[in-house]
Motif scaffolding. Structure first.
Motif, PDB file in Angstrom:
ATOM      1  N   THR A   1      -0.659   0.577   2.843  1.00  0.00           N
ATOM      2  CA  THR A   1      -0.638  -0.767   2.851  1.00  0.00           C
ATOM      3  C   THR A   1       0.699  -1.408   3.271  1.00  0.00           C
ATOM      4  OG1 THR A   1      -2.059  -0.629   1.145  1.00  0.00           O
ATOM      5  CG2 THR A   1      -1.070  -2.705   1.161  1.00  0.00           C
ATOM      6  N   ASP A   2       0.641  -2.665   3.906  1.00  0.00           N
ATOM      7  CA  ASP A   2       1.698  -3.477   4.321  1.00  0.00           C
ATOM      8  C   ASP A   2       2.490  -3.755   3.098  1.00  0.00           C
ATOM      9  OD1 ASP A   2       3.617  -5.511   4.570  1.00  0.00           O
ATOM     10  OD2 ASP A   2       2.709  -5.855   6.622  1.00  0.00           O
ATOM     11  N   ILE A   3       3.754  -3.299   2.925  1.00  0.00           N
ATOM     12  CA  ILE A   3       4.647  -3.548   1.563  1.00  0.00           C
ATOM     13  C   ILE A   3       4.660  -5.008   0.971  1.00  0.00           C
ATOM     14  CG2 ILE A   3       6.187  -1.458   2.041  1.00  0.00           C
ATOM     15  CD1 ILE A   3       8.091  -3.348   2.941  1.00  0.00           C
ATOM     16  N   CYS A   4       4.386  -5.904   2.198  1.00  0.00           N
ATOM     17  CA  CYS A   4       4.195  -7.261   1.776  1.00  0.00           C
ATOM     18  C   CYS A   4       2.998  -7.519   0.882  1.00  0.00           C
ATOM     19  CB  CYS A   4       4.206  -8.225   2.926  1.00  0.00           C
ATOM     20  SG  CYS A   4       5.929  -8.122   3.730  1.00  0.00           S
ATOM     21  N   ASP A   5       2.063  -6.607   1.069  1.00  0.00           N
ATOM     22  CA  ASP A   5       0.781  -7.085   0.469  1.00  0.00           C
ATOM     23  C   ASP A   5       0.789  -5.882  -0.941  1.00  0.00           C
ATOM     24  OD1 ASP A   5       0.223  -8.898   2.419  1.00  0.00           O
ATOM     25  OD2 ASP A   5      -0.761  -7.155   3.409  1.00  0.00           O
ATOM     26  N   ALA A   6       1.402  -5.009  -1.030  1.00  0.00           N
ATOM     27  CA  ALA A   6       1.441  -4.091  -2.141  1.00  0.00           C
ATOM     28  C   ALA A   6       1.632  -4.445  -3.231  1.00  0.00           C
ATOM     29  CB  ALA A   6       2.352  -3.016  -1.926  1.00  0.00           C
ATOM     30  N   ARG A   7       0.844  -4.288  -4.560  1.00  0.00           N
ATOM     31  CA  ARG A   7       1.124  -4.761  -5.705  1.00  0.00           C
ATOM     32  C   ARG A   7       2.353  -4.036  -6.760  1.00  0.00           C
ATOM     33  NH1 ARG A   7      -2.599  -7.997  -8.201  1.00  0.00           N
ATOM     34  NH2 ARG A   7      -2.070  -6.666 -10.479  1.00  0.00           N
ATOM     35  N   VAL A   8       2.270  -2.639  -6.077  1.00  0.00           N
ATOM     36  CA  VAL A   8       3.500  -1.812  -6.764  1.00  0.00           C
ATOM     37  C   VAL A   8       4.506  -1.261  -5.541  1.00  0.00           C
ATOM     38  CG1 VAL A   8       4.095   0.321  -8.059  1.00  0.00           C
ATOM     39  CG2 VAL A   8       1.869  -1.121  -8.641  1.00  0.00           C
ATOM     40  N   LEU A   9       5.585  -1.401  -5.608  1.00  0.00           N
ATOM     41  CA  LEU A   9       6.634  -0.568  -4.658  1.00  0.00           C
ATOM     42  C   LEU A   9       7.524   0.222  -5.429  1.00  0.00           C
ATOM     43  CD1 LEU A   9       7.555  -3.671  -2.320  1.00  0.00           C
ATOM     44  CD2 LEU A   9       5.920  -1.591  -1.880  1.00  0.00           C
ATOM     45  N   VAL A  10       7.845   1.398  -4.997  1.00  0.00           N
ATOM     46  CA  VAL A  10       8.835   2.338  -5.524  1.00  0.00           C
ATOM     47  C   VAL A  10       9.861   2.459  -4.348  1.00  0.00           C
ATOM     48  CG1 VAL A  10       9.189   4.602  -6.253  1.00  0.00           C
ATOM     49  CG2 VAL A  10       6.988   3.698  -7.010  1.00  0.00           C
ATOM     50  N   ALA A  11      11.244   1.834  -4.532  1.00  0.00           N
ATOM     51  CA  ALA A  11      11.886   1.832  -3.428  1.00  0.00           C
ATOM     52  C   ALA A  11      12.953   2.856  -3.563  1.00  0.00           C
ATOM     53  CB  ALA A  11      12.167   0.285  -3.204  1.00  0.00           C
ATOM     54  N   GLY A  12      13.451   3.425  -2.561  1.00  0.00           N
ATOM     55  CA  GLY A  12      14.792   4.255  -2.894  1.00  0.00           C
ATOM     56  C   GLY A  12      15.973   3.735  -2.090  1.00  0.00           C
ATOM     57  N   GLY A  13      17.031   4.155  -2.578  1.00  0.00           N
ATOM     58  CA  GLY A  13      18.375   3.920  -1.836  1.00  0.00           C
ATOM     59  C   GLY A  13      19.066   5.103  -1.424  1.00  0.00           C
ATOM     60  N   ARG A  14      20.200   4.891  -1.204  1.00  0.00           N
ATOM     61  CA  ARG A  14      21.318   5.902  -0.745  1.00  0.00           C
ATOM     62  C   ARG A  14      21.199   7.107  -2.121  1.00  0.00           C
ATOM     63  NH1 ARG A  14      26.203   5.738   2.382  1.00  0.00           N
ATOM     64  NH2 ARG A  14      25.954   3.309   2.287  1.00  0.00           N
ATOM     65  N   GLY A  15      21.048   6.613  -3.306  1.00  0.00           N
ATOM     66  CA  GLY A  15      21.053   7.449  -4.535  1.00  0.00           C
ATOM     67  C   GLY A  15      20.195   8.604  -4.353  1.00  0.00           C
ATOM     68  N   VAL A  16      19.039   8.325  -3.617  1.00  0.00           N
ATOM     69  CA  VAL A  16      17.904   9.079  -3.696  1.00  0.00           C
ATOM     70  C   VAL A  16      18.348  10.623  -3.037  1.00  0.00           C
ATOM     71  CG1 VAL A  16      15.585   9.773  -3.093  1.00  0.00           C
ATOM     72  CG2 VAL A  16      16.465   7.711  -4.032  1.00  0.00           C
ATOM     73  N   GLY A  17      19.144  10.562  -2.007  1.00  0.00           N
ATOM     74  CA  GLY A  17      19.642  11.682  -1.320  1.00  0.00           C
ATOM     75  C   GLY A  17      19.217  12.278  -0.122  1.00  0.00           C
ATOM     76  N   ASP A  18      17.989  12.998  -0.488  1.00  0.00           N
ATOM     77  CA  ASP A  18      17.388  13.599   0.734  1.00  0.00           C
ATOM     78  C   ASP A  18      15.828  13.130   1.101  1.00  0.00           C
ATOM     79  OD1 ASP A  18      16.548  15.128  -1.008  1.00  0.00           O
ATOM     80  OD2 ASP A  18      17.977  17.006  -0.177  1.00  0.00           O
ATOM     81  N   SER A  19      15.278  13.894   2.022  1.00  0.00           N
ATOM     82  CA  SER A  19      13.731  13.633   2.170  1.00  0.00           C
ATOM     83  C   SER A  19      13.118  14.374   0.997  1.00  0.00           C
ATOM     84  CB  SER A  19      13.576  14.576   3.620  1.00  0.00           C
ATOM     85  OG  SER A  19      13.885  15.724   3.309  1.00  0.00           O
ATOM     86  N   GLU A  20      13.510  15.483   0.401  1.00  0.00           N
ATOM     87  CA  GLU A  20      12.970  15.976  -0.918  1.00  0.00           C
ATOM     88  C   GLU A  20      12.741  15.005  -1.816  1.00  0.00           C
ATOM     89  OE1 GLU A  20      11.204  18.660  -1.110  1.00  0.00           O
ATOM     90  OE2 GLU A  20      11.715  18.873   0.989  1.00  0.00           O
ATOM     91  N   GLY A  21      13.983  14.015  -1.942  1.00  0.00           N
ATOM     92  CA  GLY A  21      13.885  13.100  -3.168  1.00  0.00           C
ATOM     93  C   GLY A  21      13.177  11.881  -2.947  1.00  0.00           C
TER      94      GLY A  21
END
Length: 397
Positions: free
Chosen positions: A270-290
Motif C-alpha cells: 500500500t502507498d504509505i500515504c494511504d496506510a493506517r499504520v506505519l513502522v518507520a526506521g532510521g539510522r539507529g535500526v542499523g542494517d537490513s536484518e534490523g
C-alpha cells in the motif's frame, strides 16, 4: 531602476556594505560606492540613516483584483480514479473560500471522466470545469497547460491549488510561467490574511530549519502546490454543484509529445500515504536484518514499512517509502518511529499522524518531543518483544 550615492551626505559608516546581500557596495576614499553587479534590491536604502543612497524606483502599486473570484483545485485523476490529494485540497479550499466568501471549483481533465464530477461535488466543489477529450486521456504537460490557461483567462480565479505529486510538480510551474504568476511549492499550510484577504502560503525553507510564509500581492491567480497527506479531506453531504463543460480545441501537433505506449509497473503493498499504520526506521535500526524485524512488526499490525532519508540512500528502504521533507507527508492512525532521532526534516512529514510511538535509546532525542508514547530503550530488544506479544494476542484470538 538605478541606485546611486549622494557623496556629500555619505559618512562612510559602512552600514550599507554590511547589509548588501550581493557585496555590491565598497568604500572608496571614505565614501560608499555602488558596483556594477548591484541588483537594485533596495536593502541599502533602508539601512542608510543619512539618506545618502538614492534610487529612481517608483513604489509598486497593487493592481485591482476585484474581478478575481473563486478558489480552484486541480483534481488529478489517473485512469478514472481521483487522487486522494484532490479531496484534501478541496477540504482546504472550502475553508479558504469560506473566509473570502467565494466559490470552490474543481478542474477535471481526461477522457470519459465526466462521471467523476459528482464525487468532486460531494467533497465540496460548487463548480466543476470538465475538459473531456481523447487528447487529455494521458497526462501531457503542454496539453493540460493549454487548457488551464484557457480556463484561467476566461473565468479569472483568485486562487489555484495543485497537489505536489509527480504530475502537479511538473504542471504547476509550467502553468505559472504561461499565465505569468508566482508559485509557492510544497506548502504545509494555507491561510487567508485577515486584513489584506490574500493567500498566505507557508512552506519549509533553508533545509527545513525555518518555515517561510509567502504572499503574492501583484498577480492572480495565487498559485500553490501542497504535498499529499498535509491537508484533510472533508465531505460535504448534500452539496449541490454545477458542471461546466469546456470544449477542448487542441490539435495533436500543438502538444509536442506523443505517447507510444503506457507500461504499468506492478505496485507492491500500500502507498504509505494511504496506510493506517506505519513502522518507520532510521539510522539507529542499523542494517537490513534490523529492517526485516521492523517489516515483521508492520505486517502484524497490517501496516507498511517506511524510513528516513539516510536509510533510503543506503538502499534499506525503497525511495517511495521515504517520509520527510524530501519524501512523503503521511497521516496514519499510528506511526511507530524506531531509531529515528527526529530531525525537523523528518518530523515535517509525519506530524499529522494521529498517534506517534517513538522508540530510541537516547532520552534526549527530539522525536520524543512530538511522541504520544515514548519508549527509551534498545529497539533491538523492544521491537522483538512487541512482535512476541502481538503474536500471542493473535494466537489467543
Amino acid at each position: 531602476m538605478t541606485v546611486w550615492i549622494e557623496v556629500d551626505l555619505c559618512t562612510g559608516c559602512k552600514r550599507c556594505i554590511k547589509a548588501c546581500p550581493y557585496g555590491a557596495i565598497e568604500l572608496k576614499d571614505g565614501k560608499a560606492s555602488i558596483l556594477e553587479h548591484c541588483t537594485s534590491c533596495g536593502v541599502c536604502l533602508e539601512v542608510c540613516k543619512e539618506k545618502a543612497i538614492k534610487s529612481d524606483a517608483k513604489p509598486r502599486t497593487i493592481p485591482d483584483f476585484s474581478d478575481r473570484k473563486g478558489v480552484w483545485v486541480f483534481a488529478e485523476q489517473r485512469y478514472g480514479t481521483l487522487s486522494k490529494v484532490s479531496f484534501e485540497l478541496l477540504g482546504k479550499a472550502q475553508e479558504l473560500a469560506g473566509t473570502l466568501n467565494q466559490d470552490v471549483s474543481a478542474l477535471l481533465f481526461g477522457d470519459q471522466i465526466s462521471g467523476l464530477s459528482e464525487t468532486l461535488i460531494k467533497y465540496g466543489a460548487q463548480n466543476v470545469y470538465v475538459a473531456d477529450d481523447p487528447c487529455l486521456k494521458n497526462y501531457r504537460t503542454n496539453a493540460y497547460t493549454m487548457v488551464i490557461e484557457e480556463l484561467v483567462n476566461q473565468y479569472k480565479p483568485n486562487i489555484l491549488l495543485m497537489g505536489a505529486t509527480h504530475i502537479g510538480r511538473d504542471l504547476a510551474p509550467r502553468v505559472s510561467r504561461r499565465i505569468g504568476v508566482g508559485l509557492t511549492a510544497d506548502c504545509t499550510e494555507l491561510t487567508i490574511d485577515p486584513e489584506e484577504k490574500i493567500l498566505l502560503q507557508t512552506r519549509p525553507a533553508f533545509g527545513g530549519n525555518i518555515m517561510a510564509t509567502i504572499a503574492n500581492r501583484f498577480s492572480r491567480p495565487q498559485m500553490a502546490t501542497v504535498r499529499p497527506g498535509v491537508m484533510e479531506a472533508v465531505e460535504k453531504p448534500g452539496n449541490k454543484g454545477s458542471v461546466i463543460q469546456h470544449k477542448v480545441e487542441i490539435k495533436e501537433e500543438d502538444i509536442g509529445t506523443k505517447i507510444l505506449e503506457v507500461v504499468m509497473e506492478e505496485k507492491k503493498g500500500t502507498d504509505i500515504c494511504d496506510a493506517r499504520v506505519l513502522v518507520a526506521g532510521g539510522r539507529g535500526v542499523g542494517d537490513s536484518e534490523g529492517f526485516k524485524v521492523l517489516h515483521e512488526l508492520a505486517s502484524l499490525l497490517g501496516g507498511e514499512l517506511a524510513g528516513t532519508r539516510i536509510v533510503v540512500e543506503e538502499g534499506l528502504v525503497p525511495v517511495e517509502n521515504q517520509v520527510g521533507q524530501t519524501g512523503k507527508s503521511v497521516r496514519p492512525e499510528l506511526y511507530i518511529a524506531c531509531g529515528i532521532s527526529g530531525a525537523i526534516q523528518h518530523r515535517a512529514g509525519m506530524m499529522n499522524s494521529r498517534y506517534i510511538i517513538a522508540i530510541n535509546k537516547d532520552p534526549r532525542a527530539p522525536i520524543f518531543q512530538v511522541a504520544d508514547w515514548s519508549i527509551v530503550g534498545d529497539l533491538n530488544k523492544v521491537v522483538p518483544e512487541m512482535i512476541a506479544q502481538l503474536k500471542e494476542i493473535k494466537a489467543n484470538g
